[in-house]
Design an enzyme around this catalytic site. Structure first.
Site, PDB file in Angstrom:
ATOM      1  N   GLU A 155       0.839  -1.193   0.000  1.00  0.00           N
ATOM      2  CA  GLU A 155       0.000   0.000   0.000  1.00  0.00           C
ATOM      3  C   GLU A 155       0.879   1.250   0.000  1.00  0.00           C
ATOM      4  O   GLU A 155       1.966   1.266   0.578  1.00  0.00           O
ATOM      5  CB  GLU A 155      -0.847  -0.062   1.276  1.00  0.00           C
ATOM      6  CG  GLU A 155      -1.738   1.108   1.571  1.00  0.00           C
ATOM      7  CD  GLU A 155      -2.469   0.937   2.899  1.00  0.00           C
ATOM      8  OE1 GLU A 155      -3.382   1.738   3.163  1.00  0.00           O
ATOM      9  OE2 GLU A 155      -2.133   0.004   3.664  1.00  0.00           O
ATOM     10  N   HIS A 156       0.405   2.300  -0.654  1.00  0.00           N
ATOM     11  CA  HIS A 156       1.137   3.579  -0.692  1.00  0.00           C
ATOM     12  C   HIS A 156       0.546   4.543   0.322  1.00  0.00           C
ATOM     13  O   HIS A 156      -0.670   4.667   0.455  1.00  0.00           O
ATOM     14  CB  HIS A 156       1.047   4.199  -2.091  1.00  0.00           C
ATOM     15  CG  HIS A 156       1.543   5.619  -2.160  1.00  0.00           C
ATOM     16  ND1 HIS A 156       2.871   5.931  -2.336  1.00  0.00           N
ATOM     17  CD2 HIS A 156       0.874   6.798  -2.051  1.00  0.00           C
ATOM     18  CE1 HIS A 156       3.003   7.252  -2.345  1.00  0.00           C
ATOM     19  NE2 HIS A 156       1.808   7.790  -2.179  1.00  0.00           N
ATOM     20  N   ASP A 189      13.166  -3.218  14.006  1.00  0.00           N
ATOM     21  CA  ASP A 189      14.200  -2.323  13.463  1.00  0.00           C
ATOM     22  C   ASP A 189      13.669  -0.891  13.469  1.00  0.00           C
ATOM     23  O   ASP A 189      13.692  -0.195  12.462  1.00  0.00           O
ATOM     24  CB  ASP A 189      14.579  -2.759  12.046  1.00  0.00           C
ATOM     25  CG  ASP A 189      15.809  -2.025  11.507  1.00  0.00           C
ATOM     26  OD1 ASP A 189      16.566  -1.447  12.314  1.00  0.00           O
ATOM     27  OD2 ASP A 189      16.015  -2.014  10.281  1.00  0.00           O
TER      28      ASP A 189
END
Length: 309
Positions: free
Chosen positions: A89-90, A217
């Protein structure tokens, strides 16, 4: 690459939007397609597919908790020329700022999610599982993950273990030390690590650790926001100690006091927090030493010396 992507996606439209991203590991580009706007990360390393599959599994697992937003993964695609892509998804993102406190609160919710599942199961007298393959997130009673994930371009073995100290020592620090030994044969680092291994259990006296789903991370480059709130991405997930998450968050900036206050209002610091944070930062500094060279050696040596005092 774009023609191969069009075929793989079955889209007539594949138009770059000009939104780019990525870093020293992978490159990213947003495209308009028949299905809307998507974000595509590409990597040509031999282990790229395994790396992206680990990231996809991480995103899927975090998504199921409904605690903090991550891009929804769409698919991993092999392209000609030894190139692999991960499509997600953007989001129209900007630097984390206004929603810093909300991220702290939502990250704590992510870390507490498994514990709350466990409390619910205990109340209901149900059975436990490792959350492998189920539609919904199940309570996880061990440390690890159902697949390999990558922190940078090094694989992280996530074999299930019941003891956190053993998991962290054997499956996080030891592989990093093995790489240091293979590449540089650093005698001082080897001797300090041999001493530190014996002391690590004492840093966890009277600390109860319930496996928490981690991003894995969470440095400043892997967080952002849009008008709706915070977003985290590029995860290397596993079930571990919630404090582990805060180590890299405190190393390179990007997180304000509002973030920390909101987080610790839900998960207060336990006794010995600061020393354990240094221990967890040792992993990340060693990972940077192995990725980027001996410029990070001194940080590793100093942390080990300080922890041995």
């Amino acid at each position: 690459m774009e023609e191969a992507l069009k075929r793989a996606l079955g889209t007539e439209v594949l138009r770059p939007t000009g939104h780019t991203g990525g870093g020293c590991i992978s490159q990213g580009q947003s495209y308009d397609t028949d299905r809307g706007r998507v974000f595509v990360k590409s990597n040509s390393r031999s282990e790229a597919k395994r790396m992206f599959l680990g990231e996809m599994a991480s995103l899927e697992t975090i998504l199921k908790t409904q605690t903090v937003r991550v891009p929804k993964p769409i698919q991993v695609i092999d392209l000609p020329g030894d190139n692999t892509v991960l499509m997600t998804e953007h989001f129209e993102i900007k630097s984390l700022n206004r929603h810093s406190a909300l991220l702290g609160s939502q990250l704590a919710d992510l870390h507490l999610h498994n514990q709350k599942l466990g409390e619910k199961l205990k109340k209901e007298g149900s059975t436990v599982g490792k959350g492998q393959g189920q539609v919904e997130v199940q309570f996880v009673d061990q440390f690890g993950f159902h697949t390999v994930t990558y922190c940078g371009y090094f694989p992280q073995v996530n074999d299930w273990q019941s003891d956190w100290v053993s998991f962290f020592t054997r499956q996080r620090i030891q592989p990093q030390m093995d790489m240091v030994e293979k590449r540089s044969g650093d005698r001082e680092a080897r001797e300090l690590w041999a001493q530190l291994q014996l002391k690590i259990p004492s840093l966890f006296c009277d600390v109860e650790i319930v496996p928490a789903l981690l991003h894995g991370d969470l440095w400043g480059g892997n967080v952002a926001e849009d008008d709706s709130g915070p977003i985290i991405f590029d995860p290397a997930s596993f079930y571990g100690h919630s404090e582990y998450e805060l180590a890299i968050a405190g190393m390179f900036g990007g997180f304000s006091s509002f973030f920390n206050s909101a987080y610790h209002s839900k998960i207060p610091k336990a006794a010995g927090f600061e020393k354990r944070l240094k221990l967890y930062q040792l992993f990340h500094y060693m990972n940077h030493w192995n990725h980027f060279g001996s410029g990070y050696r001194e940080c590793c040596i100093n942390i080990m010396k300080n922890l041995l005092k």
